[in-house]
Design an enzyme around this catalytic site. Structure first.
Site, short mmCIF file in Angstrom:
data_model
loop_
_atom_site.label_atom_id
_atom_site.label_comp_id
_atom_site.label_asym_id
_atom_site.label_seq_id
_atom_site.Cartn_x
_atom_site.Cartn_y
_atom_site.Cartn_z
CB ALA A 1 -0.93 -0.05 1.35
N GLY B 1 1.03 7.66 4.41
CA GLY B 1 1.27 8.85 4.31
C GLY B 1 2.13 9.66 3.66
CD1 TRP C 1 5.01 4.48 -3.46
CD2 TRP C 1 3.35 2.28 -3.28
NE1 TRP C 1 3.96 4.81 -4.72
CE2 TRP C 1 3.05 3.52 -4.69
CE3 TRP C 1 2.54 2.09 -3.12
CZ2 TRP C 1 1.69 3.29 -5.15
CZ3 TRP C 1 1.37 1.26 -3.74
CH2 TRP C 1 0.79 2.04 -4.11
CB VAL C 2 4.44 0.07 3.21
CG1 VAL C 2 4.59 -1.11 3.86
CG2 VAL C 2 3.95 1.01 3.57
CE LYS D 1 5.60 4.97 5.86
NZ LYS D 1 5.59 5.51 7.54
CG ASP E 1 -1.70 10.70 11.72
OD1 ASP E 1 -3.09 10.80 11.07
OD2 ASP E 1 -1.11 9.86 9.95
#
Length: 759
Positions: free
Chosen positions: A149, A152, A155-156, A172, A281
């Site tokens: 995915a 924030g 990309w991971v 990450k 967050d």
């Protein structure tokens, strides 16, 4: 064309904003909106068809029976989670070039978000394409499987650790390595994560670099954080399942799961806060439910408490208002707690009201306090909030299952006093000296001025300078205690509060008010937010017999401490006193179902049953008080009195029937009276009361003894037997009289009930 939300330029007469960052009518960059103090919206995770399909592969097995147990999430093969048809997130990303906080790459008019384009403010190009491909080896150790995915900041990727038997990890990186804000935040995340060690927080394993795909990078390499791979569902996915009533998330227990999420999240936040860090967050996307556990992921927004300036990353819908208004200047422990409350609300809004009794209201009050506009009105710490959520969770569980789930309070001490005026006490001798021949059973509602002595007592705040002194055992009466506390000379909030309660006990209400005012002065501006103030205000109002004002005070305490017993007992009494039996029932049930040792709640419910003429219901409730309760003996005594008492109704009261009287006679010998002796003055008075009612009962019975299953005592002449036994008891009571007049009254009563001789 109509003006869109993406374009607010005054010189634009209508544009077609298409997500590129430029109006394709005027050719001008679209104006952006900055948050205060470097506030940057935390973008959502990109949605893809592949990921949506993979979501359906997750299954959830039912939870265990533990208080914090969650459904067990079974995940598909990690390779099935790899995103093949990746897209940018529809909410766009932060530009970040030379500190630019404009969001770029938003989706528009139902079209996918853009992977490449230009910033509407600084016109710098953006490119969100993944930099790693399947098969790439990063840091000479981690082989990329594919994208999972885009979060924030970047990309991971799913990768295999080639030096550890292909153990799966998550990499990450940055979407755009020219993004200085993102570079800074990634560095902060790496620094913080290396210091953290908590089972509820994603663990960092390593930090490596890899050649950058694009040109123009500062050193030609991109950094990657190597983290543990957390397989499971985000709470956003859980929320969707709750909305669909799917599997375990469609059970009546769903609100308990929401509360369990809250407790587990707060445990992790408490760890962060004790390390002087704030998460910033928190939102459903950043909490992962894996197996039967919960873990915070994506700590890119973590900041050190008190750190000035810089960019604050967060989701506006979950961000505390003071952070929205003041950026980094508004960050605190309480701003994190606001985000927890909003996260819980996002889940529970989909669950709907499926909790009996007071449970839903207690939950809503907990969330309302966490999300209060004024930070000072919120919980003071993650630990405080978790303690109240656990209390609410136990309440909700107990109301649903009708099985108790007790836990000692850390804020209120259990008390030997009982919210009962007479039911649990053996009648005094005055009951026969009053001249009333057939007294109706007093249901035992205490007078308001008595109630402050019967409610739980607040524990002293352990941080208060007077706490050690107040914790010392003392045999001093209230008068001497007040003097001793004055002599201590300590600056304290708890000392004047204790003096306030002592003055109430003595009936010195003006002095009690003065001591409460002194406590408020010691608290200063915090007095408006401290639950101890309305609690003592409520006690004072009860002492003045003003139950309406007291109810308002205790309602404020309930709002501050929704997981506690004490305010609910107080509110139950106030509602009962004003005749609102439905409200009193809800408050008392919330306490009783959760903890059967809370005798005050049982007596309150018993009074409500008696008011409705339900003798059996009242006895059943009081019979449920367990032997470990300090109110056990009082409850057993009350059962005998209720079974054999005249209830309100009719000229002489409603008499019990044969089954009730028989049960009372059976229970009477088993009562613990007179220090455990088989005979004694208390037992004689209670038996005399029972026989007095039995005499009225036998005189009212018209059915022949042969048809009454041998009557009460199984004798041929029941009335003769009852009169003989009652006469004997009344003559015994005469020996308890303290005055000649009292003795004469009791002897006269004995003579009056004496049976006629048979010869």
């Amino acid at each position: 064309m109509t003006r869109t939300a993406d374009c607010d330029r005054r010189d634009c007469r209508g544009c077609a904003a298409d997500g590129t960052g430029f109006c394709h009518v005027t050719g001008r960059p679209l104006a952006g909106r900055d948050g205060p103090g470097g506030l940057t919206e935390s973008p959502p995770t990109a949605g893809t068809k592949r990921r949506i399909a993979a979501d359906r592969l997750f299954t959830a097995r039912p939870a265990g029976d533990g208080l914090l147990d969650l459904p067990f999430v079974e995940t598909p093969s990690p390779e099935d989670l790899v995103v093949e048809d990746w897209q940018a997130a529809p909410g766009g990303r932060v530009c970040g070039w030379q500190g630019c906080t404009q969001v770029v790459g938003r989706s528009y008019a139902g079209q996918p978000a853009l992977i490449t384009g230009y910033c509407s403010r600084c016109a710098h190009p953006f490119d969100f394409t993944p930099q790693l491909a399947p098969g790439d080896v990063v840091g000479e150790q981690y082989r990329v499987v594919g994208c999972l995915a885009n979060g924030g900041l970047g990309w991971v990727y799913l990768a295999q650790d080639t030096q550890l038997e292909d153990h799966l990890v998550a990499l990450k990186g940055l979407i755009h390595t020219g993004d200085r804000v993102a570079l800074h935040l990634a560095g902060e995340e790496r620094r913080y994560l290396t210091l953290l060690d908590h089972p509820g927080i994603v663990r960092i394993i390593n930090y490596v670099t890899h050649p950058s795909r694009g040109a123009g990078e500062e050193d030609g390499r991109t950094g990657y954080i190597v983290m543990e791979f957390v397989d499971g569902m985000s709470l956003s996915q859980v929320r969707d399942r709750i909305a669909r009533r799917e599997g375990p998330f469609g059970e009546p227990r769903v609100l308990e799961y929401v509360l369990a999420y809250g407790c587990r999240i707060l445990d992790a936040l408490d760890y962060l806060h004790r390390e002087s860090l704030v998460y910033c967050d928190l939102k459903p996307n950043n909490v992962m439910h894996h197996a039967g556990r919960v873990k915070l992921i994506d700590l890119g927004a973590v900041r050190r408490l008190g750190e000035p300036g810089g960019t604050v990353l967060g989701a506006r819908g979950f961000m505390a208002p003071e952070v929205v208004d003041h950026g980094a200047g508004g960050l605190s422990v309480r701003s994190d707690l606001f985000s927890v409350g909003m996260t819980l609300r996002a889940l529970s809004d989909e669950a709907g009201p499926r909790v009996p009794g007071l449970g839903s209201e207690s939950y809503e009050r907990a969330v309302a306090r966490a999300t209060a506009e004024d930070p000072r009105s919120r919980f003071a710490s993650a630990r405080d909030m978790a303690e109240q959520l656990r209390g609410v969770l136990r309440e909700v569980r107990a109301l649903r299952t009708e099985r108790e789930h007790p836990e000692p309070s850390t804020l209120f001490a259990p008390t030997a006093a009982l919210l009962d005026a007479s039911l649990g006490r053996v009648p005094p001798l005055e009951r026969w000296l009053s001249g009333e021949r057939r007294p109706v059973l007093d249901v035992g509602l205490p007078a308001p001025e008595r109630v402050p002595h019967d409610l739980p007592v607040p524990h002293p705040d352990p941080e208060d300078p007077g706490a050690a002194l107040l914790a010392q055992p003392t045999t001093s009466g209230p008068r001497r205690l007040i003097q001793q506390l004055y002599a201590s000379g300590r600056e304290s909030v708890e000392i004047p509060l204790r003096q306030c309660r002592a003055h109430i006990e003595l009936g010195e209400l003006q002095s009690a008010r003065e001591r409460l005012t002194a406590a408020q002065a010691a608290l200063g501006t915090a007095a408006a937010y401290d639950w101890r103030v309305p609690w003592h205000e409520g006690l004072l109002h009860l002492a003045h017999r003003d139950t309406t004002a007291a109810e308002g005070d205790f309602d404020r305490v309930y709002g501050s401490l929704p997981g506690e017993y004490a305010p609910k007992l107080a509110l139950g009494y106030c509602a009962e006193h004003r005749g609102d039996t439905a409200a009193a029932e809800r408050y008392y049930q919330a306490v009783w179902q959760r903890n059967r040792s809370q005798g005050s709640a049982a007596f309150g419910l018993a009074r409500l049953r008696l008011a409705a003429g339900d003798r059996t219901g009242a006895v059943d409730l009081l019979s449920g008080v367990p032997e470990v309760s300090r109110h056990y003996d009082a409850a057993r005594t009350a059962c005998v009195r209720i079974l054999a008492g005249r209830l309100p109704g009719g000229d002489a009261g409603a008499l019990p029937d044969l089954s009730h009287l028989t049960e009372a006679l059976t229970r009477l010998p088993r009562l613990y009276l007179d220090e455990g002796h088989r005979t004694g003055p208390a037992r004689d008075r209670l038996e005399a009361e029972l026989l007095d009612v039995a005499l009225d009962w036998i005189r009212a019975v018209t059915t022949p003894a042969a048809e009454r299953n041998d009557g009460l005592f199984g004798t041929d002449d029941e009335e003769f037997t009852i009169r003989s036994r009652l006469e004997h008891k009344l003559r015994g009571l005469a020996r308890q009289a303290r005055t000649p007049a009292g003795l004469g009254t009791l002897v006269d009563l004995a003579n009056r009930v004496r049976p006629k001789t048979r010869f």
